[in-house]
Structures are given as structure tokens and as C-alpha cells.
Motif scaffolding. Structure first.
Motif, PDB file in Angstrom:
ATOM      1  N   SER A   1       0.837  -1.200   0.000  1.00 16.03           N
ATOM      2  CA  SER A   1       0.000   0.000   0.000  1.00 16.03           C
ATOM      3  C   SER A   1       0.873   1.253   0.000  1.00 16.03           C
ATOM      4  O   SER A   1       2.109   1.185   0.037  1.00 16.03           O
ATOM      5  CB  SER A   1      -0.917   0.007   1.232  1.00 16.03           C
ATOM      6  N   THR A   2       0.203   2.395   0.003  1.00 18.15           N
ATOM      7  CA  THR A   2       0.909   3.683   0.024  1.00 18.15           C
ATOM      8  C   THR A   2       1.303   4.106   1.436  1.00 18.15           C
ATOM      9  O   THR A   2       1.870   5.178   1.614  1.00 18.15           O
ATOM     10  CB  THR A   2       0.007   4.775  -0.574  1.00 18.15           C
ATOM     11  N   GLY A   3       0.995   3.280   2.428  1.00 19.55           N
ATOM     12  CA  GLY A   3       1.276   3.658   3.815  1.00 19.55           C
ATOM     13  C   GLY A   3       2.748   3.722   4.159  1.00 19.55           C
ATOM     14  O   GLY A   3       3.113   4.209   5.235  1.00 19.55           O
ATOM     15  N   ALA A   4       3.616   3.228   3.264  1.00 16.92           N
ATOM     16  CA  ALA A   4       5.051   3.192   3.563  1.00 16.92           C
ATOM     17  C   ALA A   4       5.791   4.393   2.984  1.00 16.92           C
ATOM     18  O   ALA A   4       7.015   4.355   2.843  1.00 16.92           O
ATOM     19  CB  ALA A   4       5.651   1.895   3.013  1.00 16.92           C
ATOM     20  N   LEU A   5       5.079   5.478   2.657  1.00 15.84           N
ATOM     21  CA  LEU A   5       5.727   6.628   2.025  1.00 15.84           C
ATOM     22  C   LEU A   5       6.842   7.209   2.888  1.00 15.84           C
ATOM     23  O   LEU A   5       7.968   7.416   2.425  1.00 15.84           O
ATOM     24  CB  LEU A   5       4.684   7.707   1.716  1.00 15.84           C
ATOM     25  N   SER A   6       6.542   7.484   4.151  1.00 13.09           N
ATOM     26  CA  SER A   6       7.566   8.069   5.024  1.00 13.09           C
ATOM     27  C   SER A   6       8.724   7.099   5.238  1.00 13.09           C
ATOM     28  O   SER A   6       9.885   7.519   5.361  1.00 13.09           O
ATOM     29  CB  SER A   6       6.950   8.463   6.370  1.00 13.09           C
ATOM     30  N   ASP A   7       8.428   5.787   5.268  1.00 13.18           N
ATOM     31  CA  ASP A   7       9.494   4.783   5.414  1.00 13.18           C
ATOM     32  C   ASP A   7      10.420   4.806   4.207  1.00 13.18           C
ATOM     33  O   ASP A   7      11.649   4.766   4.343  1.00 13.18           O
ATOM     34  CB  ASP A   7       8.884   3.384   5.574  1.00 13.18           C
ATOM     35  N   LEU A   8       9.837   4.860   3.006  1.00 19.16           N
ATOM     36  CA  LEU A   8      10.649   4.876   1.790  1.00 19.16           C
ATOM     37  C   LEU A   8      11.499   6.144   1.706  1.00 19.16           C
ATOM     38  O   LEU A   8      12.654   6.108   1.277  1.00 19.16           O
ATOM     39  CB  LEU A   8       9.740   4.770   0.563  1.00 19.16           C
ATOM     40  N   GLU A   9      10.918   7.264   2.113  1.00 15.86           N
ATOM     41  CA  GLU A   9      11.682   8.524   2.108  1.00 15.86           C
ATOM     42  C   GLU A   9      12.881   8.425   3.044  1.00 15.86           C
ATOM     43  O   GLU A   9      13.989   8.856   2.703  1.00 15.86           O
ATOM     44  CB  GLU A   9      10.765   9.674   2.524  1.00 15.86           C
ATOM     45  N   LYS A  10      12.668   7.837   4.212  1.00 13.17           N
ATOM     46  CA  LYS A  10      13.738   7.733   5.201  1.00 13.17           C
ATOM     47  C   LYS A  10      14.869   6.835   4.707  1.00 13.17           C
ATOM     48  O   LYS A  10      16.047   7.200   4.766  1.00 13.17           O
ATOM     49  CB  LYS A  10      13.165   7.191   6.516  1.00 13.17           C
ATOM     50  N   VAL A  11      14.528   5.638   4.185  1.00 15.72           N
ATOM     51  CA  VAL A  11      15.579   4.708   3.773  1.00 15.72           C
ATOM     52  C   VAL A  11      16.300   5.204   2.525  1.00 15.72           C
ATOM     53  O   VAL A  11      17.494   4.953   2.346  1.00 15.72           O
ATOM     54  CB  VAL A  11      15.008   3.287   3.545  1.00 15.72           C
ATOM     55  N   THR A  12      15.581   5.916   1.645  1.00 16.24           N
ATOM     56  CA  THR A  12      16.238   6.457   0.449  1.00 16.24           C
ATOM     57  C   THR A  12      17.288   7.485   0.844  1.00 16.24           C
ATOM     58  O   THR A  12      18.399   7.510   0.288  1.00 16.24           O
ATOM     59  CB  THR A  12      15.201   7.078  -0.495  1.00 16.24           C
ATOM     60  N   LYS A  13      16.975   8.342   1.797  1.00 15.03           N
ATOM     61  CA  LYS A  13      17.942   9.327   2.276  1.00 15.03           C
ATOM     62  C   LYS A  13      19.138   8.636   2.927  1.00 15.03           C
ATOM     63  O   LYS A  13      20.291   9.036   2.733  1.00 15.03           O
ATOM     64  CB  LYS A  13      17.283  10.282   3.266  1.00 15.03           C
ATOM     65  N   GLN A  14      18.857   7.585   3.724  1.00 15.41           N
ATOM     66  CA  GLN A  14      19.951   6.865   4.382  1.00 15.41           C
ATOM     67  C   GLN A  14      20.857   6.182   3.358  1.00 15.41           C
ATOM     68  O   GLN A  14      22.086   6.242   3.461  1.00 15.41           O
ATOM     69  CB  GLN A  14      19.377   5.828   5.359  1.00 15.41           C
ATOM     70  N   ALA A  15      20.249   5.519   2.367  1.00 17.12           N
ATOM     71  CA  ALA A  15      21.044   4.821   1.356  1.00 17.12           C
ATOM     72  C   ALA A  15      21.867   5.804   0.528  1.00 17.12           C
ATOM     73  O   ALA A  15      23.035   5.546   0.214  1.00 17.12           O
ATOM     74  CB  ALA A  15      20.127   3.988   0.461  1.00 17.12           C
ATOM     75  N   ARG A  16      21.274   6.927   0.161  1.00 21.41           N
ATOM     76  CA  ARG A  16      22.019   7.936  -0.609  1.00 21.41           C
ATOM     77  C   ARG A  16      23.181   8.489   0.208  1.00 21.41           C
ATOM     78  O   ARG A  16      24.269   8.738  -0.322  1.00 21.41           O
ATOM     79  CB  ARG A  16      21.079   9.053  -1.046  1.00 21.41           C
ATOM     80  N   ALA A  17      22.956   8.695   1.504  1.00 21.06           N
ATOM     81  CA  ALA A  17      24.039   9.181   2.359  1.00 21.06           C
ATOM     82  C   ALA A  17      25.159   8.151   2.466  1.00 21.06           C
ATOM     83  O   ALA A  17      26.348   8.505   2.459  1.00 21.06           O
ATOM     84  CB  ALA A  17      23.490   9.521   3.741  1.00 21.06           C
ATOM     85  N   MET A  18      24.809   6.872   2.545  1.00 22.08           N
ATOM     86  CA  MET A  18      25.829   5.823   2.612  1.00 22.08           C
ATOM     87  C   MET A  18      26.717   5.841   1.371  1.00 22.08           C
ATOM     88  O   MET A  18      27.942   5.694   1.469  1.00 22.08           O
ATOM     89  CB  MET A  18      25.159   4.445   2.747  1.00 22.08           C
TER      90      MET A  18
END
Length: 652
Positions: free
Chosen positions: A526-543
Motif C-alpha cells: 500500500s501507500t502507507g510506507a511513504l515516510s518509510d521509503l523517504e527515510k531509507v532512500t535518504k539513508q542509502a544515498r548518504a551511505m
């Protein structure tokens, strides 16, 4: 409004404003312009209309005024005609005034034409020429200029502070004066270093600055020089301005306080003039301190974002500030304090030694400092015996001093809303939920199917974070809607100084566990994971791009601390493609890892979700009953014992 206020307002003396004097003058001049012609009934007519009236022998007299305007007087029998009588009744008209006005062109042609008509038609009207000049006409001619000057003076007085300002502040010539607020022995600041909790390192630095001014001989005796400036740098709400207030209260010397935006004005040269005036006042009252809050308003790096290419008033102000800070001698005992949360945009000339000799970093408080800040802000509050300040400090990682002050105030409001006699520990926890998650939406309509999905989503987060060593331990999970979120999980992250790759990957895996649980249980996402995806994308890009934690991209960073890489990518298109691939690989890898963990514990995940649907809020003890104790961290047992009574009662 009370009777006292009404009487005070009634008996208050009338304050005369100098602008009222313009009102009767303007009314008088307008009246003169309206009545100058002698009548409101005079009508301007065309050439054809004039000659028609003339040929009908209705004219008694023609008066040529100033060789340009003919005033037409009608005979009494003509005025009795129906058309003329109707006109005289509809407007204010005097019988001795001209009835018509005719603006002819050339005087010689006009006189020849009326003489010819008079002879041919045997007319009996009189004609005379007059020259009319008066003071009224002169005033009316200058009236537009008078009004323009009056409007200009009005706006100038308003822009320079209005009439009656301090020190004749209503004058336009005072616009270049400094707007700094002076705190001295007459306006003593009551804030001291005792009111500043935490920030021990920053307090030591600013206390030494106070000591410089109180005992300068102690340092100059050894040949040292008193520092010229100190820059307070840190995130918003960490207490930079509070530290400056404490300096003002402790230093016992004149303290000039103003904001960086106070130098900014629409007039060219005003900012530089105010800087000169500020330092002149400070030198006259030395030893003294100048505090400039939000200095980035005028201290931004020069030569950037200059779109006009013309005169830059902000740069002129900065140039004058640089000159003043490096211009006065050390014997004047003037120290400049400044505060900003955007040190990365400041001009390098402003940051160099000799101007701001010291840069004091005011960081977010750690757990011990948060406990001290809590003790300061709960002093005026009426607390119950069950309030555990140490647990509250553990429960608020990442909170600034301003956040903690807001939390204490919110707890008091929640307790008052529930008609309590004192503030309980649960009120503080509700305040944390209110600040972090938002206001509880009790009237939000959620279908049973949606609620079931939300429960498994949050249970997935809780399950994987419990099973991973480096994921933050869970404190509470809820499916009660708050703000824009439909559910939330509260964790107690460890406050690390450095973060290793395994720790970041475990956190990302726990974040992706919500969507993984939906996939396992419903085979849909579902679309309920929007904030989760935003958080992990920022973390992965920072890594990959910042910390150099990716083997494929290597030990490189594309982060520019100066903030100058906004429009240029510091890598090629091939590298950009590789970065995108590695970010996707990291996120998908942790998603698959979360699915594997949840598949192994699917039965326990279901039990946890069912319990969450039943209670809506579950705590750490619930997970221990289902999964057993976490073997990774010995400190968890101590943290669990600090749970308040209200939370343990909810478990039963």
C-alpha cells in the motif's frame, strides 16, 4: 471590558497628531477651487451651441476673461425658458453669474465672428475684456505640488519611525542611527548562567568572555589580547540566544542587542551607517558587548546570487562590519557576539581569526544535558510524585532545549484539560506523542480492513527491530491516528557519536519491515510506507554519496560542506548511474532481508498484530511476552524497569 478600562479610555487625553493640520487646509483649498467660478451652475458649451444661443438673441453680455475664455450671460426672459429654468433648478446657480462658458481659440477671430453676427442679426449684447489674477488662483495652481510634498513628508516620517520617536526619531535624518537595544545598569537582564542547563562546553567559553571584560588585566599582563568576537553556531532551539542573554546578565557591562535584519533598509547606505553608529556607541560605553542575532542576514558570502549586477546594500553593510570589527584597537574592550544556524553560508572574511576568533558550537543536548534542561523547565510546574525525569530524558532523543520547554508546557496543558490537580508522568508521555506524532485524530474514520493493514504494518516494524542487534529497541507501538500518520512506533535509539555500516543497514531493514509485513500477510503493498521509503532512500544515498560506505562507489564523498554544489553535480553521468544502482540495491536488499525475518516469525507477527488490534497501544512488555527478551543489549532491562505505572497498568 471592565469599568476601569472604560473610564481610563474615556478620560484619556486626546493626542494631537501633526498630520491633522493638513485636513482643514486641503478642504479649504478644494472649496476655493470649486467656488472660484462664482457658481456651480456654469456650463461649458461647444462652438455650435454658442453661436446658436447668440443668433437666438438670448445673450445679454459676453465677458472675455484673460483673452482665452468667454463667459456668456443670458437675458432674464431667456432664463425663463423651460430648458434653462430646468437647468437652473437642478444645480446651485446665481442669477448674476455667467450661464455658459465658451473656450475659444484665437481672440482676433472670435471678436471678428461675434462682431459680424451682431451686425447681420442686429443683436443687442454687450462685450468687455477683463484680466483676472488672484492669490486664490495662484494657490490652486500650486495645490498639486503642495499635496505631493505633503504625501512625501508623511511617508518619510512613517518610514523613519514616526513623530515623537526616541531622540527625535521622527526625523528622516535619524534613519541611519543604530536600532540596537541597550542593556545596562538601568535595564538589567535577569537571565544568568544558572538558567542555562546543559551546554557545559559552550558555557565555559562564554563565561571566559565575561571574565575578559571583568578582569582584562589578568590576561593582558601576560601579553595576551582580548578576543574581538565569538560566533555561536548550532541548530535552531539549542539555546544560542539564551546564552547571549546570560552573558548580558552576568557581564555587568553595557550590552547592545539587535538582529542582523535590523541593518537592512531600502535606502542605500543605511546599513553601513547603522554599523558605524553601533560601534561608535559601543566604544563610548566600553567595556561593552555587541550581540548580533541571526548574523547570516547580512553576513552571507559576497558575490553569490547577485542577479542585478548593481549596488548590493547587504554587501556594503557586511564590508562596513568587517572594517569595524578589524578596525578598533584592543584597548577599547568591545567584544562582538553573534549567533546563527547557517554558518556554512557566512563569508570567509567574517569567520577568520581577528574578527570572530572563536566559534562556539551549541549542539543538541545529550541525555544528561536533557535531564538538566528538564529540571529547569519543571521548576514552575506542579508535578505528581510519579514523574520520572530520567526516563523523560531517555524518551526525547534529538529534542532541543526549545522542544523540551514546549513539551513541559504541553504536558501542563494536557493535565489541565483533563482537570487534574498535578501533572503526572503520563501527561509528559502524551506530550511527547503530541509533539512527535501530532494531534490524535479521534474522529478519523478507518475501515476494519485498513485498520488490519495498519496493525500488521506497525507489527512488522516492531518485530524486525526486536530481532536485529543494531536496531533501536521498541518503547511503544500504536495504531491510533495522529497528525497525517495512521500508526506509529516509538523507539529508544542509542545516542552514537559514529555509526557503522551494520547499524545503518539494521535500521533500514527495520524501516522496510512495515511494507514487508504487508507483502507477506496480504500479498499486496500500500501507500502507507511513504515516510518509510523517504527515510531509507535518504539513508542509502548518504551511505553511497556522503559517507563512502559502499564498495562499488568506493571511499569517496560528494558532499560539499560549503554548500556551493547546488547547481553542479560533482560526478559524471556514469557515476550517477552507478550511484542510483547501488542505492536501489541497498534498499531492495534490506527489503528482502525483512521479508525473510518476518517469514521465520510469521506466527508471532500475527499474535502481535492481533494484540495491537485489540489494545490499539502496546508496550515493550508485550513484545517480551511474545518474543522473549532481546539478548543484544543488557541495558534494556534497566530501561524497562523505568516504565511508568500508567503504562504497566495498560499492559494488564
Amino acid at each position: 471590558m471592565s469599568q476601569d478600562k472604560k473610564d481610563t479610555k474615556k478620560n484619556a487625553p486626546f493626542k494631537f497628531n501633526s498630520y491633522w493640520i493638513y485636513v482643514p487646509i486641503i478642504i479649504f483649498l478644494l472649496s476655493l477651487s470649486l467656488f472660484n467660478s462664482g457658481s456651480l451652475g456654469t456650463k461649458r458649451i461647444s462652438k455650435n451651441e454658442f453661436f446658436k444661443v447668440l443668433k437666438d438673441n438670448e445673450v445679454s453680455k459676453i465677458v472675455v476673461e484673460n483673452n482665452s475664455l468667454a463667459q456668456i450671460y443670458l437675458k432674464e426672459e431667456a432664463l425663463k425658458k423651460a430648458d434653462y429654468q430646468k437647468q437652473t433648478e437642478s444645480v446651485l446657480y446665481k442669477s448674476e453669474a455667467p450661464f455658459f462658458e465658451y473656450n475659444f481659440g484665437d481672440l482676433q477671430n472670435f471678436e471678428n465672428e461675434i462682431a459680424k453676427i451682431k451686425t447681420e442679426s442686429n443683436l443687442d449684447f454687450d462685450k468687455e475684456n477683463i484680466e483676472r489674477t488672484s492669490m486664490i488662483d495662484t494657490i490652486i495652481g500650486f495645490l498639486p505640488f503642495i499635496l505631493l510634498i505633503g504625501i512625501w513628508l508623511f511617508f518619510m516620517r512613517r518610514m523613519s519611525g514616526g513623530a515623537g520617536g526616541a531622540g527625535g526619531g521622527g526625523q528622516i535624518f535619524n534613519i541611519g542611527k543604530s536600532k540596537a537595544k541597550l542593556f545596562d545598569k538601568d535595564t538589567k537582564v535577569k537571565t544568568t548562567f544558572e538558567n542555562v542547563a546543559g551546554l557545559e562546553g559552550a558555557k565555559e567559553e562564554v563565561q571566559e568572555i565575561v571574565d575578559f571584560l571583568k578582569n582584562p588585566g589578568k590576561y593582558t599582563a601576560l601579553g595576551g589580547k582580548i578576543p574581538k568576537g565569538a560566533l555561536l553556531v548550532g541548530p535552531p532551539g539549542t539555546g544560542k540566544t539564551l546564552l547571549a542573554k546570560a552573558v548580558a546578565g552576568e557581564a555587568d557591562v553595557p550590552f547592545f542587542s539587535l538582529s542582523g535584519s535590523d541593518f537592512v533598509e531600502m535606502f542605500v547606505g543605511v546599513g553601513a551607517s547603522r554599523v558605524r553608529d553601533l560601534f561608535k556607541q559601543a566604544q563610548q560605553k566600553s567595556p561593552s558587548i555587541i550581540f548580533i542575532d541571526e548574523i547570516d542576514a547580512i553576513g552571507r558570502a559576497r558575490g553569490k546570487n547577485s542577479m542585478t549586477g548593481g549596488n548590493d546594500e547587504r554587501e556594503n553593510t557586511l564590508n562596513q562590519l568587517l572594517t569595524e570589527m578589524d578596525g578598533f584597537g584592543t584597548d577599547t574592550n568591545v567584544i562582538v557576539l553573534a549567533a546563527t544556524n547557517r554558518a556554512d553560508v557566512l563569508d570567509s572574511a567574517l569567520m577568520r581569526a581577528g574578527r570572530f576568533d572563536r566559534q562556539i558550537y551549541v549542539d543538541l543536548p545529550n541525555i544528561n544535558e536533557r535531564e538538566e534542561i528538564f529540571k529547569v523547565h519543571i521548576k514552575p510546574l506542579k508535578l505528581a510524585d510519579d514523574v520520572n525525569v530520567k526516563f523523560l530524558a531517555q524518551q526525547t532523543p534529538g529534542f532541543s532545549g526549545a522542544d523540551i520547554a514546549n513539551m513541559c508546557n504541553e504536558a501542563a496543558l494536557i493535565a489541565a484539560r483533563n482537570s487534574k490537580k498535578a501533572i503526572h508522568h503520563q501527561d509528559f508521555l502524551d506530550a511527547v506523542d503530541r509533539i512527535v506524532g501530532g494531534l490524535e485524530k479521534k474522529n478519523k474514520v478507518i475501515t476494519p480492513k485498513e485498520k488490519n493493514v495498519i496493525a500488521f504494518h506497525e507489527a512488522g516494524h516492531a518485530t524486525v527491530s526486536w530481532m536485529l542487534e543494531h536496531a533501536a529497541p521498541l518503547v511503544k507501538v500504536t495504531i491510533v491516528p495522529r497528525g497525517q500518520s495512521l500508526g506509529a512506533a516509538w523507539y529508544l535509539p542509542a545516542e552514537r557519536m559514529i555509526v557503522q555500516t551494520e547499524q545503518m543497514l539494521d535500521e533500514m531493514c527495520a524501516t522496510m519491515a512495515g511494507r514487508a509485513a504487508e507483502k507477506i500477510m496480504f500479498n499486496k503493498i500500500s501507500t502507507g510506507a511513504l515516510s518509510d521509503l523517504e527515510k531509507v532512500t535518504k539513508q542509502a544515498r548518504a551511505m553511497v554519496t556522503v559517507y563512502g560506505l559502499n564498495d562499488e562507489v568506493g571511499n569517496v564523498t560528494y558532499y560539499d560542506s560549503s554548500g556551493n554544489d547546488g547547481f553542479v553535480k560533482p560526478y559524471s553521468e556514469a557515476t550517477a548511474k552507478k550511484i542510483d544502482e547501488e542505492i536501489s540495491k541497498i534498499i531492495e536488499g534490506q527489503y528482502i532481508r525483512a521479508i525473510e525475518i518476518l517469514s521465520l516469525h510469521k506466527d508471532k507477527l500475527t499474535i502481535l498484530a492481533d494484540k495491537l488490534l485489540e489494545k490499539e497501544v502496546i508496550f515493550k512488555d508485550d513484545l517480551e511476552k511474545i518474543f522473549g527478551k532481546r539478548p543484544f543489549d543488557k541495558e534494556e532491562t534497566e530501561t524497562n524497569n523505568q516504565l511508568p505505572k500508567e503504562e504497566k497498568e495498560l499492559l494488564d
